[in-house]
Write an enzyme that holds these catalytic residues in place. Structure first.
Site, short mmCIF file in Angstrom:
data_model
loop_
_atom_site.label_atom_id
_atom_site.label_comp_id
_atom_site.label_asym_id
_atom_site.label_seq_id
_atom_site.Cartn_x
_atom_site.Cartn_y
_atom_site.Cartn_z
N ASN A 135 3.97 -5.49 13.69
CA ASN A 135 3.57 -6.27 15.59
C ASN A 135 4.54 -7.32 13.92
O ASN A 135 4.25 -8.48 13.60
CB ASN A 135 2.32 -6.49 15.39
N TRP A 147 5.67 -1.48 6.07
CA TRP A 147 3.99 -0.61 5.16
C TRP A 147 3.61 1.15 5.11
O TRP A 147 2.96 1.09 4.61
CB TRP A 147 2.70 -1.34 6.09
N GLY A 190 0.86 -7.28 5.56
CA GLY A 190 0.23 -8.99 5.68
C GLY A 190 0.50 -9.87 7.33
O GLY A 190 1.87 -9.58 7.39
N ASP A 203 1.76 -1.88 15.66
CA ASP A 203 2.42 -1.68 14.85
C ASP A 203 3.64 0.03 14.79
O ASP A 203 2.94 0.87 15.82
CB ASP A 203 2.34 -1.26 13.12
N ARG A 237 2.21 4.04 18.03
CA ARG A 237 0.80 3.58 18.74
C ARG A 237 0.49 3.51 19.78
O ARG A 237 -0.50 3.09 20.25
CB ARG A 237 0.33 1.88 17.48
N ASP A 277 -0.90 -5.79 18.79
CA ASP A 277 -1.24 -5.18 17.59
C ASP A 277 -0.59 -4.06 17.27
O ASP A 277 -1.08 -2.84 16.96
CB ASP A 277 -2.29 -5.55 16.81
N THR A 313 0.50 -1.70 -0.21
CA THR A 313 0.07 0.30 -0.35
C THR A 313 1.09 1.62 -0.27
O THR A 313 -0.11 2.45 -0.16
CB THR A 313 -1.00 -0.23 0.93
#
Length: 534
Positions: free
Chosen positions: A251, A233, A192, A296, A321, A294, A176
């Site tokens: 993560n 990403w 992913g 990231d 995050r 999770d 992306t």
């Protein structure tokens, strides 16, 4: 990344996977971007995802000020007619804006909003969660697709030069991001975490598309007692003096069950520094050791040269995050400051290296754990901004809570558990980078906003709220100076540029690109040539 993954349904596509549709073909006379222009962007350009290599997303433009921003109005708008929201930052080169949604690129006249060309590559594979923009080098654009291809196109007309595979979409990867061009390298990352895959960065030759190097953030799947994951990403930043790129990683996997991957799980949820010519790791700093929520750490690593506690430093700052604000020495990767910038309850303290210490009792469990922040984090991919005049690091924050569960039946593959959002809101926070303290905050309401932040030399902070308003705040105190409703929330980060003496502020709201400016008469008055000595 789960919240992001669930936001878009792929439109039905009947065209073959590699069909190319170019509408309204138009060939531009001259489109070129060399390394000198990338290193020192002019006011009439925005040549990189972050505007420049620093990630500060601060513009040295002063036409639109706190005093006249009340006159800001719509200069033009461009409707993509796509279901997907614009999550990209447009690039501006030689008067042309290039921006994207999944499978699509548009080239638009930056003065008028008229379309010059449109490229469409329908894909059915890969997650169509978002597309964050193109990169450009010389006369060529670089674009990644949901099915993990890197495509080089002619910036003049959108025709394809070459197409290279980045990753195997059939294994669960997708892409992306907006690539980062450094010298003769086009650097891309992968997405992913539904599957236990290893993350990596890969550098491509901008002329041929051949692979130059690859850096793996985690070992190959199946390595005993080792994690997978660590996706890459979001676009990193670059220090040309140190010749280092700085990148955040995602993560570990399995995501919510950490029992099969004991230890810290390097280099997941980390900030890493790499040599862009070789891909060799120079240093790494893990912001969430052994993450099970999770979180990231792909948020922008912002580069600032400034005094810190009385000493000149080359700094790296990240509002992560996981709810912590980090200041690092970007030469060594050593911690200078670690403090939460909102509610957090998952760490027992800070270790000697400046890393939060995860509390084992806050890992997802069969009877549930209530955790702050939620799975979407205290911030996410939306860009922050650093204002050098005030020393404020300004970020769109999301104070929030979630319930996390994991039980044996969830296994040790993919998500491996469940989480449920309890409550959250949006707040623009201005963090004093010297102390980590919040100097001011601006409430955005329940739920929060997906908008990034941009600041200007004139003292404005541009962002958006969850109700679809574009906001101009006073950088010194966070008070609202101007707003305009657009009907859709902002899922991208604003940019600004000046053409023909007129400053524009660009926002993407829903599927529409909006250009905001002062009335032409006001802009020309402001920029009349100053009187000369006689």
């Amino acid at each position: 990344m789960k919240l992001l993954k669930n936001t878009l349904t792929i439109a039905a596509l009947s065209m073959s996977a590699f069909a190319v549709l170019a509408t309204a073909p138009y060939k531009l006379d001259a489109q070129n971007l060399d390394n000198a222009q990338i290193l020192h962007p002019a006011p009439d350009t925005w040549p990189l995802y972050h505007g420049d290599y620093s990630g500060r997303r601060h513009v040295h433009l002063k036409q639109i000020t706190p005093q006249n921003v009340g006159n800001l109005s719509l200069a033009w708008a461009f409707q993509t007619n796509q279901a997907a929201s614009i999550k990209s930052s447009p690039l501006l080169v030689d008067g042309v804006l290039y921006f994207t949604v999944p499978d699509n690129i548009w080239a638009v006249d930056a003065r008028s909003g008229h379309m010059l060309w449109h490229y469409n590559k329908p894909t059915t594979q890969g997650d169509h969660i978002g597309q964050r923009g193109v990169a450009m080098y010389k006369g060529w654009l670089y674009f990644v697709t949901p099915d993990c291809h890197l495509i080089s196109l002619n910036a003049k007309d959108g025709t394809v030069r070459w197409n290279q595979l980045i990753a195997d979409v059939s294994k669960g990867y997708w892409t992306t991001m907006s690539p980062l061009v450094v010298g003769n390298h086009v650097i891309v990352g992968v997405s992913g975490d539904f599957d236990n895959l290893n993350g990596y960065l890969r550098s491509f030759d901008p002329e041929t598309g051949s692979t130059q190097w690859q850096w793996d953030s985690t070992p190959p799947a199946g390595t005993p007692n080792m994690t997978t994951g660590g996706m890459t990403w979001m676009t990193g930043t670059y220090d040309p003096d140190l010749n280092l790129i700085y990148w955040g990683t995602g993560n570990p996997t399995p995501v919510l069950n950490g029992k099969s991957r004991p230890g810290d799980d390097p280099w997941t949820c980390s900030i890493v520094a790499l040599n862009p010519d070789t891909g060799k790791l120079v240093w790494g700093f893990q912001v969430s050791p052994h993450d099970t929520h999770d979180w990231d750490a792909v948020e922008t690593p912002v580069l600032v040269d400034a005094n810190f506690q009385g000493k000149p430093r080359k700094l790296l700052m990240q509002a992560s995050r996981n709810g912590y604000f980090f200041v690092l020495d970007r030469i060594s990767g050593k911690s200078l400051l670690t403090l939460p910038y909102g509610p957090t309850n998952w760490a027992t303290g800070i270790d000697k290296d400046g890393r939060p210490i995860p509390n084992p009792d806050k890992e997802p469990a069969p009877d549930g754990r209530i955790i702050a922040p939620d799975e979407g984090g205290l911030t996410n991919y939306r860009a922050p901004s650093f204002d050098p005049k005030t020393g404020l690091f300004i970020v769109d924050a999301h104070p929030s809570w979630s319930l996390y569960f994991a039980k044996a039946a969830d296994g040790n593959y993919g998500w491996a558990g469940a989480d449920y959002g309890v409550w959250g809101k949006g707040v623009i926070e201005a963090i004093d980078y010297q102390t980590g303290k919040i100097r001011w905050s601006h409430e955005l309401g329940d739920g929060g906003s997906g908008a990034g932040v941009m600041t200007t030399d004139s003292g404005l902070t541009i962002t958006g709220d969850g109700a679809g308003n574009v906001l101009a705040l006073d950088t010194s105190n966070g008070k609202t100076l101007w707003h305009a409703g657009t009907g859709s929330g902002m899922q991208s980060s604003p940019i600004s540029y000046e053409l023909d003496g007129r400053q524009y502020i660009m926002t993407g709201n829903g599927g529409v690109l909006f250009a905001w400016a002062l009335p032409e008469s006001a802009a020309s008055t402001k920029h009349a040539a100053p009187p000369t000595d006689k």
